[in-house]
Design an enzyme around this catalytic site. Structure first.
Site, PDB file in Angstrom:
ATOM      1  N   SER A  10      -3.057  -7.614   2.960  1.00 34.03           N
ATOM      2  CA  SER A  10      -3.337  -7.447   4.389  1.00 34.03           C
ATOM      3  C   SER A  10      -3.728  -8.779   5.016  1.00 34.03           C
ATOM      4  O   SER A  10      -3.340  -9.073   6.157  1.00 34.03           O
ATOM      5  CB  SER A  10      -4.471  -6.443   4.599  1.00 34.03           C
ATOM      6  OG  SER A  10      -4.102  -5.182   4.127  1.00 34.03           O
TER       7      SER A  10
ATOM      8  N   HIS B 281       0.842  -1.204   0.000  1.00 30.69           N
ATOM      9  CA  HIS B 281       0.000   0.000   0.000  1.00 30.69           C
ATOM     10  C   HIS B 281       0.878   1.255   0.000  1.00 30.69           C
ATOM     11  O   HIS B 281       0.639   2.186  -0.749  1.00 30.69           O
ATOM     12  CB  HIS B 281      -0.879   0.066   1.266  1.00 30.69           C
ATOM     13  CG  HIS B 281      -1.918  -0.997   1.382  1.00 30.69           C
ATOM     14  ND1 HIS B 281      -2.121  -1.716   2.535  1.00 30.69           N
ATOM     15  CD2 HIS B 281      -2.841  -1.451   0.503  1.00 30.69           C
ATOM     16  CE1 HIS B 281      -3.123  -2.558   2.364  1.00 30.69           C
ATOM     17  NE2 HIS B 281      -3.573  -2.431   1.130  1.00 30.69           N
TER      18      HIS B 281
ATOM     19  N   ARG C 226      -2.009  -5.781  -8.476  1.00 31.90           N
ATOM     20  CA  ARG C 226      -0.927  -6.739  -8.233  1.00 31.90           C
ATOM     21  C   ARG C 226      -0.824  -7.771  -9.334  1.00 31.90           C
ATOM     22  O   ARG C 226       0.260  -8.131  -9.759  1.00 31.90           O
ATOM     23  CB  ARG C 226      -1.147  -7.460  -6.897  1.00 31.90           C
ATOM     24  CG  ARG C 226      -0.844  -6.603  -5.699  1.00 31.90           C
ATOM     25  CD  ARG C 226      -1.358  -7.237  -4.455  1.00 31.90           C
ATOM     26  NE  ARG C 226      -2.800  -7.440  -4.557  1.00 31.90           N
ATOM     27  CZ  ARG C 226      -3.578  -7.789  -3.567  1.00 31.90           C
ATOM     28  NH1 ARG C 226      -3.068  -8.022  -2.397  1.00 31.90           N
ATOM     29  NH2 ARG C 226      -4.875  -7.933  -3.732  1.00 31.90           N
TER      30      ARG C 226
ATOM     31  N   LYS D 275     -18.654  -5.209   6.794  1.00 34.87           N
ATOM     32  CA  LYS D 275     -17.379  -5.925   6.719  1.00 34.87           C
ATOM     33  C   LYS D 275     -16.489  -5.491   7.880  1.00 34.87           C
ATOM     34  O   LYS D 275     -15.885  -4.416   7.836  1.00 34.87           O
ATOM     35  CB  LYS D 275     -16.708  -5.564   5.377  1.00 34.87           C
ATOM     36  CG  LYS D 275     -15.620  -6.508   4.938  1.00 34.87           C
ATOM     37  CD  LYS D 275     -15.177  -6.144   3.527  1.00 34.87           C
ATOM     38  CE  LYS D 275     -13.701  -6.411   3.328  1.00 34.87           C
ATOM     39  NZ  LYS D 275     -13.190  -5.836   2.083  1.00 34.87           N
TER      40      LYS D 275
HETATM   41  O1  PNS Z   1      -8.814  -2.580  -0.025  1.00 35.64           O
HETATM   42  P1  PNS Z   1      -9.890  -2.915  -0.995  1.00 35.64           P
HETATM   43  O2  PNS Z   1     -10.756  -4.040  -0.498  1.00 35.64           O
HETATM   44  O3  PNS Z   1      -9.365  -3.145  -2.373  1.00 35.64           O
HETATM   45  O4  PNS Z   1     -10.825  -1.627  -1.110  1.00 35.64           O
HETATM   46  C1  PNS Z   1     -12.079  -1.661  -1.711  1.00 35.64           C
HETATM   47  C2  PNS Z   1     -12.706  -0.267  -1.583  1.00 35.64           C
HETATM   48  C3  PNS Z   1     -12.685   0.174  -0.143  1.00 35.64           C
HETATM   49  C4  PNS Z   1     -11.908   0.714  -2.416  1.00 35.64           C
HETATM   50  C5  PNS Z   1     -14.158  -0.330  -2.095  1.00 35.64           C
HETATM   51  O5  PNS Z   1     -14.852  -1.320  -1.409  1.00 35.64           O
HETATM   52  C6  PNS Z   1     -14.880   1.008  -1.939  1.00 35.64           C
HETATM   53  O6  PNS Z   1     -14.674   1.907  -2.729  1.00 35.64           O
HETATM   54  N1  PNS Z   1     -15.720   1.149  -0.880  1.00 35.64           N
HETATM   55  C7  PNS Z   1     -16.440   2.369  -0.604  1.00 35.64           C
HETATM   56  C8  PNS Z   1     -17.947   2.190  -0.846  1.00 35.64           C
HETATM   57  C9  PNS Z   1     -18.246   2.259  -2.324  1.00 35.64           C
HETATM   58  O7  PNS Z   1     -18.105   3.286  -2.956  1.00 35.64           O
HETATM   59  N2  PNS Z   1     -18.659   1.114  -2.887  1.00 35.64           N
HETATM   60  C10 PNS Z   1     -18.912   0.982  -4.312  1.00 35.64           C
HETATM   61  C11 PNS Z   1     -17.617   0.679  -5.026  1.00 35.64           C
HETATM   62  S1  PNS Z   1     -17.836   0.618  -6.757  1.00 35.64           S
END
Ligand code: PNS
Length: 165
Positions: free
Chosen positions: A128, A17, A90, A41
């Protein structure tokens, strides 16, 4: 001023990150590292703990801010007039999910572009979840996470293990 958002769960922050955040900080005037809070979550670390670790890990980056948000990323990007959402890729296995999110975010807010940075090769394997598993099983995580957050991770995992017993 061109602002980018680096969103994620960051449960916890890893060197992978940090690599993406550092590279984004070179490309944009300002970077907001956004801890996305998802009520459905539950991670190992709460939002404040994740933010606190991220703040310490990015303290050397003067144009980086850390925040948390429990709404839609597309709305946050609009509120902050962000030019870009920056995500690390990745492997091909990341692509489908990331592509889906990028297209959804564009549908919700066509003023923000999703930009993918390919991960540095030394962090291709890192996640993570892997860090938490290695820590839980007593392995060495010093190469996986910024030194300033290592003890926070070990202490938290140890406390959780004790509570589960
Ligand atoms: O660390 P991650 O799991 O790759 O992150 C995913 C994340 C947090 C970027 C995604 O779940 C997100 O944007 N969540 C915020 C809520 C939202 O906008 N959801 C719709 C995504 S298209």
């Amino acid at each position: 001023m061109r602002l980018a958002i680096c969103p994620g769960s960051f449960d916890p922050v890893t060197n992978g990150h940090l690599d993406v955040i550092q590279r984004a900080a070179r490309l944009f005037d300002k970077v907001v590292v956004l801890v996305a809070v998802n009520a459905d979550k539950h991670g190992v670390f709460c939002a404040e703990e994740r933010c606190d670790m991220l703040r310490r890990a990015t303290a050397h980056l003067t144009n980086v801010e850390v925040a948390s948000y429990d709404g839609l990323l597309a709305d946050y990007a609009r509120e902050r007039h962000a030019a870009a959402i920056v995500k690390g890729l990745r492997a091909m296995s990341d692509f489908e999910y990331e592509f889906q999110m990028a297209l959804t975010n564009r549908k919700l807010n066509d003023g923000v572009e999703t930009v993918f940075l390919t991960t540095s090769t030394e962090y291709m394997y890192l996640s993570s979840s892997l860090v938490k598993e290695v820590a839980r099983l007593g392995g060495d995580i010093s190469e996986f996470v910024p030194p300033c957050v290592m003890n926070d991770i070990l202490n938290k995992i140890e406390r959780n293990e004790k509570n589960d017993r």
